[in-house]
Design a protein around this motif. Structure first.
Motif, PDB file in Angstrom:
ATOM      1  N   TRP A   1       4.364  13.402  -4.917  1.00 43.74           N
ATOM      2  CA  TRP A   1       4.667  14.315  -3.814  1.00 43.74           C
ATOM      3  C   TRP A   1       3.454  14.606  -2.936  1.00 43.74           C
ATOM      4  CZ3 TRP A   1       9.342  15.570  -2.253  1.00 43.74           C
ATOM      5  CH2 TRP A   1      10.394  15.390  -3.135  1.00 43.74           C
ATOM      6  N   ALA A   2       2.277  14.448  -3.468  1.00 43.63           N
ATOM      7  CA  ALA A   2       1.065  14.738  -2.691  1.00 43.63           C
ATOM      8  C   ALA A   2       0.894  13.774  -1.517  1.00 43.63           C
ATOM      9  CB  ALA A   2      -0.163  14.666  -3.594  1.00 43.63           C
ATOM     10  N   SER A   3       1.528  12.637  -1.577  1.00 42.69           N
ATOM     11  CA  SER A   3       1.336  11.627  -0.528  1.00 42.69           C
ATOM     12  C   SER A   3       2.371  11.705   0.594  1.00 42.69           C
ATOM     13  CB  SER A   3       1.400  10.234  -1.151  1.00 42.69           C
ATOM     14  OG  SER A   3       2.709   9.988  -1.652  1.00 42.69           O
ATOM     15  N   HIS A   4       3.332  12.612   0.497  1.00 35.32           N
ATOM     16  CA  HIS A   4       4.429  12.607   1.456  1.00 35.32           C
ATOM     17  C   HIS A   4       3.992  12.843   2.896  1.00 35.32           C
ATOM     18  CE1 HIS A   4       8.102  12.071  -0.931  1.00 35.32           C
ATOM     19  NE2 HIS A   4       7.301  12.444  -1.920  1.00 35.32           N
ATOM     20  N   LYS A   5       3.058  13.729   3.133  1.00 32.48           N
ATOM     21  CA  LYS A   5       2.614  13.980   4.513  1.00 32.48           C
ATOM     22  C   LYS A   5       1.908  12.753   5.086  1.00 32.48           C
ATOM     23  CE  LYS A   5       2.231  18.966   4.467  1.00 32.48           C
ATOM     24  NZ  LYS A   5       1.384  20.132   4.659  1.00 32.48           N
ATOM     25  N   LEU A   6       1.083  12.130   4.280  1.00 28.98           N
ATOM     26  CA  LEU A   6       0.383  10.926   4.724  1.00 28.98           C
ATOM     27  C   LEU A   6       1.365   9.793   4.988  1.00 28.98           C
ATOM     28  CD1 LEU A   6      -2.254   9.372   5.230  1.00 28.98           C
ATOM     29  CD2 LEU A   6      -2.263   8.816   2.790  1.00 28.98           C
ATOM     30  N   LEU A   7       2.322   9.622   4.099  1.00 34.00           N
ATOM     31  CA  LEU A   7       3.299   8.548   4.263  1.00 34.00           C
ATOM     32  C   LEU A   7       4.219   8.801   5.459  1.00 34.00           C
ATOM     33  CD1 LEU A   7       4.199   7.843   0.541  1.00 34.00           C
ATOM     34  CD2 LEU A   7       2.650   6.581   2.026  1.00 34.00           C
ATOM     35  N   ALA A   8       4.552  10.064   5.692  1.00 28.11           N
ATOM     36  CA  ALA A   8       5.378  10.390   6.861  1.00 28.11           C
ATOM     37  C   ALA A   8       4.637  10.067   8.151  1.00 28.11           C
ATOM     38  CB  ALA A   8       5.778  11.859   6.830  1.00 28.11           C
ATOM     39  N   ALA A   9       3.333  10.248   8.144  1.00 29.23           N
ATOM     40  CA  ALA A   9       2.541   9.922   9.331  1.00 29.23           C
ATOM     41  C   ALA A   9       2.442   8.405   9.541  1.00 29.23           C
ATOM     42  CB  ALA A   9       1.141  10.520   9.209  1.00 29.23           C
ATOM     43  N   GLN A  10       2.598   7.628   8.473  1.00 29.01           N
ATOM     44  CA  GLN A  10       2.519   6.171   8.580  1.00 29.01           C
ATOM     45  C   GLN A  10       3.849   5.520   8.963  1.00 29.01           C
ATOM     46  OE1 GLN A  10       0.958   4.529   4.968  1.00 29.01           O
ATOM     47  NE2 GLN A  10      -1.150   4.972   5.528  1.00 29.01           N
ATOM     48  N   MET A  11       4.917   6.274   9.006  1.00 29.81           N
ATOM     49  CA  MET A  11       6.235   5.695   9.306  1.00 29.81           C
ATOM     50  C   MET A  11       6.299   4.997  10.665  1.00 29.81           C
ATOM     51  SD  MET A  11       8.036   5.752   6.695  1.00 29.81           S
ATOM     52  CE  MET A  11       9.575   5.222   7.371  1.00 29.81           C
TER      53      MET A  11
ATOM     54  N   GLN B   1       0.833  -1.205   0.000  1.00 33.59           N
ATOM     55  CA  GLN B   1       0.000   0.000   0.000  1.00 33.59           C
ATOM     56  C   GLN B   1       0.872   1.261   0.000  1.00 33.59           C
ATOM     57  OE1 GLN B   1      -2.153   0.516   3.620  1.00 33.59           O
ATOM     58  NE2 GLN B   1      -3.426   2.158   2.825  1.00 33.59           N
ATOM     59  N   PHE B   2       1.902   1.264   0.809  1.00 34.10           N
ATOM     60  CA  PHE B   2       2.810   2.400   0.929  1.00 34.10           C
ATOM     61  C   PHE B   2       3.466   2.704  -0.420  1.00 34.10           C
ATOM     62  CE2 PHE B   2       6.639   4.621   2.199  1.00 34.10           C
ATOM     63  CZ  PHE B   2       6.286   5.308   3.343  1.00 34.10           C
ATOM     64  N   ALA B   3       4.005   1.661  -1.074  1.00 36.54           N
ATOM     65  CA  ALA B   3       4.706   1.855  -2.342  1.00 36.54           C
ATOM     66  C   ALA B   3       3.760   2.298  -3.452  1.00 36.54           C
ATOM     67  CB  ALA B   3       5.423   0.569  -2.732  1.00 36.54           C
ATOM     68  N   ASN B   4       2.580   1.689  -3.503  1.00 39.44           N
ATOM     69  CA  ASN B   4       1.624   2.080  -4.547  1.00 39.44           C
ATOM     70  C   ASN B   4       1.141   3.511  -4.357  1.00 39.44           C
ATOM     71  OD1 ASN B   4       1.619  -0.183  -6.182  1.00 39.44           O
ATOM     72  ND2 ASN B   4       0.093  -1.224  -4.950  1.00 39.44           N
ATOM     73  N   LEU B   5       0.885   3.902  -3.124  1.00 37.32           N
ATOM     74  CA  LEU B   5       0.458   5.271  -2.855  1.00 37.32           C
ATOM     75  C   LEU B   5       1.562   6.256  -3.226  1.00 37.32           C
ATOM     76  CD1 LEU B   5      -1.803   7.025  -1.712  1.00 37.32           C
ATOM     77  CD2 LEU B   5      -0.765   6.769   0.535  1.00 37.32           C
ATOM     78  N   ARG B   6       2.774   5.911  -2.912  1.00 43.79           N
ATOM     79  CA  ARG B   6       3.894   6.791  -3.227  1.00 43.79           C
ATOM     80  C   ARG B   6       4.074   6.921  -4.743  1.00 43.79           C
ATOM     81  NH1 ARG B   6       9.144   7.073   0.171  1.00 43.79           N
ATOM     82  NH2 ARG B   6       9.693   9.132  -0.502  1.00 43.79           N
TER      83      ARG B   6
END
Length: 177
Positions: free
Chosen positions: A71-81, A61-66
């Motif tokens: 770049w729009a997904s960076h804040k969401l992905l940073a929160a999922q770290m 999910q992380f890789a597909n979203l990225r």
């Protein structure tokens, strides 16, 4: 005058103590798996499969979203770290559980599964290359599961003729239908 003298009382306690001690010595609690027992190994293998599936699903999910959102997904992905770190540590913990009670073949398959899950490149730009990495994880999971089934004797042995015949018939019917 006492009815029981001290010598008779001592002999009575010794006589009653040895059968009671034998009963207590044979007491084994039920429902509590011993380290290395079939139930303990099955639990460790189940935990490893659960942890690897969860790790794979989140990584996918992380890789597909990225890849799709950029770049729009960076804040969401940073929160999922923190969640990703927790999932990774759970996978390593499950591997250590398998190392504690598993056989050599199962430990090798588990280590290959963790390596395949770790080889997923979450920054991969090409979808087909990431898909090949994901298929390697799925293949490693299947190998681990088959190794666990064999080790826990879930697969029919050579001397279980009727069971092997039923399995063969089932597989033939499934392939035909």
């Amino acid at each position: 005058m006492d009815l029981i003298t001290s010598g008779i009382a001592t002999a009575g306690i010794k006589a009653a103590g040895s059968p009671l001690g034998a009963l207590i010595g044979r007491y084994r609690p039920t429902g509590i798996p011993r380290l290395g027992s079939k139930e303990d190994r099955a639990g460790a293998y189940h935990r490893m499969l659960d942890a690897s599936t969860r790790c794979f699903a989140h990584s996918y999910q992380f890789a597909n979203l990225r890849r799709e959102a950029g770049w729009a997904s960076h804040k969401l992905l940073a929160a999922q770290m923190p969640t990703m770190w927790e999932i990774s540590s759970d996978l390593i913990s499950a591997l250590n559980g398998v190392r504690l009670c598993g056989s050599v073949q199962v430990i090798d398959a588990a280590e290959k599964l963790v390596t395949a899950a770790g080889d997923l490149d979450l920054n991969e730009k090409k979808a087909d290359r990431f898909q090949r990495q994901a298929e390697a994880v799925v293949a490693a999971q299947k190998t681990f599961l088959d190794t666990c089934r064999e080790e826990l004797s879930y697969n029919a042995r050579w001397y279980q003729i009727l069971r092997k015949r039923k399995e063969k018939r089932f597989l033939q019917q499934r392939a035909a239908g």
